[in-house]
Design a protein around this motif. Structure first.
Motif, short mmCIF file in Angstrom:
data_model
loop_
_atom_site.label_atom_id
_atom_site.label_comp_id
_atom_site.label_asym_id
_atom_site.label_seq_id
_atom_site.Cartn_x
_atom_site.Cartn_y
_atom_site.Cartn_z
N PRO A 127 -36.50 12.50 -11.48
CA PRO A 127 -37.53 13.19 -10.70
C PRO A 127 -37.59 14.67 -11.07
CG PRO A 127 -35.64 12.60 -9.32
CD PRO A 127 -35.43 11.95 -10.65
N LYS A 128 -38.78 15.23 -11.02
CA LYS A 128 -38.93 16.64 -11.40
C LYS A 128 -38.38 17.56 -10.31
CE LYS A 128 -42.19 19.82 -13.39
NZ LYS A 128 -43.52 20.37 -13.24
N ASN A 129 -38.61 17.16 -9.07
CA ASN A 129 -38.13 17.96 -7.93
C ASN A 129 -37.34 17.08 -6.98
OD1 ASN A 129 -39.74 20.68 -8.10
ND2 ASN A 129 -41.19 19.05 -8.56
N ILE A 130 -36.29 17.67 -6.41
CA ILE A 130 -35.50 16.94 -5.42
C ILE A 130 -35.14 17.88 -4.26
CG2 ILE A 130 -34.48 15.30 -7.07
CD1 ILE A 130 -31.93 16.98 -7.09
N VAL A 131 -34.82 17.26 -3.13
CA VAL A 131 -34.26 18.02 -2.01
C VAL A 131 -32.83 17.53 -1.83
CG1 VAL A 131 -34.46 18.59 0.44
CG2 VAL A 131 -36.53 18.22 -0.93
N VAL A 132 -31.92 18.48 -1.76
CA VAL A 132 -30.49 18.17 -1.72
C VAL A 132 -29.86 18.70 -0.44
CG1 VAL A 132 -28.30 18.44 -2.95
CG2 VAL A 132 -30.44 18.48 -4.22
N LYS A 133 -28.99 17.87 0.12
CA LYS A 133 -28.18 18.27 1.26
C LYS A 133 -26.74 18.26 0.78
CE LYS A 133 -29.51 16.74 5.86
NZ LYS A 133 -29.53 15.55 6.70
N ALA A 134 -25.97 19.28 1.13
CA ALA A 134 -24.57 19.31 0.70
C ALA A 134 -23.81 20.33 1.53
CB ALA A 134 -24.50 19.69 -0.78
N LYS A 135 -22.52 20.42 1.26
CA LYS A 135 -21.74 21.51 1.83
C LYS A 135 -21.35 22.45 0.70
CE LYS A 135 -19.84 18.80 5.64
NZ LYS A 135 -20.54 19.44 6.77
N ASP A 136 -21.23 23.73 1.03
CA ASP A 136 -20.81 24.68 0.01
C ASP A 136 -19.28 24.79 -0.01
OD1 ASP A 136 -20.01 26.30 2.11
OD2 ASP A 136 -21.68 27.72 1.89
N GLU A 137 -18.77 25.74 -0.77
CA GLU A 137 -17.32 25.87 -0.94
C GLU A 137 -16.58 26.27 0.34
OE1 GLU A 137 -15.38 27.33 -4.91
OE2 GLU A 137 -17.43 28.09 -4.79
N ASN A 138 -17.34 26.66 1.35
CA ASN A 138 -16.73 26.97 2.65
C ASN A 138 -17.01 25.88 3.67
OD1 ASN A 138 -15.76 29.58 1.78
ND2 ASN A 138 -17.92 30.19 1.79
N MET A 139 -17.50 24.74 3.18
CA MET A 139 -17.83 23.59 4.02
C MET A 139 -18.98 23.89 4.99
SD MET A 139 -16.11 20.98 2.96
CE MET A 139 -15.81 19.64 4.14
N ASN A 140 -19.82 24.83 4.62
CA ASN A 140 -21.03 25.09 5.40
C ASN A 140 -22.15 24.18 4.90
OD1 ASN A 140 -19.97 27.23 7.00
ND2 ASN A 140 -20.17 28.57 5.22
N ASP A 141 -22.95 23.67 5.84
CA ASP A 141 -24.07 22.80 5.46
C ASP A 141 -25.16 23.60 4.79
OD1 ASP A 141 -23.19 20.31 6.48
OD2 ASP A 141 -23.51 21.07 8.51
N MET A 142 -25.76 22.99 3.81
CA MET A 142 -26.95 23.62 3.21
C MET A 142 -27.92 22.53 2.78
SD MET A 142 -25.49 25.02 -0.39
CE MET A 142 -24.26 24.17 -1.33
N GLU A 143 -29.16 22.94 2.66
CA GLU A 143 -30.21 22.05 2.17
C GLU A 143 -31.13 22.90 1.31
OE1 GLU A 143 -31.86 19.34 5.06
OE2 GLU A 143 -33.70 19.17 3.91
N PHE A 144 -31.46 22.41 0.13
CA PHE A 144 -32.29 23.23 -0.77
C PHE A 144 -33.10 22.35 -1.71
CE2 PHE A 144 -28.20 22.53 -2.75
CZ PHE A 144 -28.50 22.27 -4.07
N ASP A 145 -34.12 22.98 -2.32
CA ASP A 145 -34.94 22.29 -3.33
C ASP A 145 -34.38 22.64 -4.70
OD1 ASP A 145 -36.77 21.54 -1.34
OD2 ASP A 145 -37.81 23.47 -1.52
N ALA A 146 -34.43 21.68 -5.59
CA ALA A 146 -34.05 21.95 -6.97
C ALA A 146 -35.11 21.34 -7.87
CB ALA A 146 -32.68 21.36 -7.28
N GLU A 147 -35.36 21.97 -9.00
CA GLU A 147 -36.35 21.40 -9.91
C GLU A 147 -35.88 21.48 -11.35
OE1 GLU A 147 -39.38 25.22 -9.87
OE2 GLU A 147 -40.04 23.36 -10.82
#
Ligand code: ZN
Length: 166
Positions: free
Chosen positions: A104-124
């Motif tokens: 896919p050209k674009n995706i939306v990702v949910k994850a935790k960062d290195e401090n275990m904080n939640d994040m959600e972002f677009d990647a292309e």
């Protein structure tokens, strides 16, 4: 620099499902640091923990060579665009080969960062491609499973050292 051995295709662990990280222990922090070193040493642009033999949902992605890699813990692709792109991929666990994969050209990702904080972002584009490739690793999938037929090539024959591997 602390390098870990990169598991190669044929190693059963690459086919196993990785598990969620519940707590970021010192051991896992050391793993992440070693993953960054290992990726750098091998000139890769992405790496999943399973590739160094640890079945935890941790991936690192380096879409830009001179920048610090992005660490994603328990990554999940929550949506993908209908629009796709076909491009060349390699993998540090499938040494010496490249092949075309449709992603896919674009995706939306949910994850935790290195401090275990939640994040959600677009990647292309290339960044989205790396994330898709690494998340596949967490599910025991290699890009060679979905390579466009007839496009897998032995790159050692061409002696091309400029290509990046994930
Ligand atoms: Zn890979």
């Amino acid at each position: 620099m602390s390098e870990r051995t990169v598991r190669q295709t044929g190693d059963e662990i690459l086919r196993k499902q990785s598990k969620d990280v519940l707590e970021l222990t010192d051991r896992l922090k050391e793993l992440i640091s070693d993953m960054k070193d290992t990726m750098k040493i091998h000139g890769g642009c992405g790496l999943a923990a399973v590739q160094v033999g640890v079945l935890k949902k941790i991936i690192i992605c380096a879409p830009e060579e001179d920048k610090e890699p992005v660490v994603l813990i328990n990554p999940e692709i929550v949506s993908v665009s209908d629009e796709t792109e076909e491009d060349s991929e390699g993998c540090l666990s499938v040494d010496g080969y490249r092949g075309k994969v449709i992603r896919p050209k674009n995706i939306v990702v949910k994850a935790k960062d290195e401090n275990m904080n939640d994040m959600e972002f677009d990647a292309e584009g290339f960044f989205a491609r790396i994330i898709c490739h690494e998340v596949d690793h967490l599910n025991g999938v290699l890009y060679t499973d979905k390579v466009v037929p007839g496009t897998l090539e032995d790159i050692n024959k061409e002696n091309d050292e400029t290509e990046e591997e994930t």
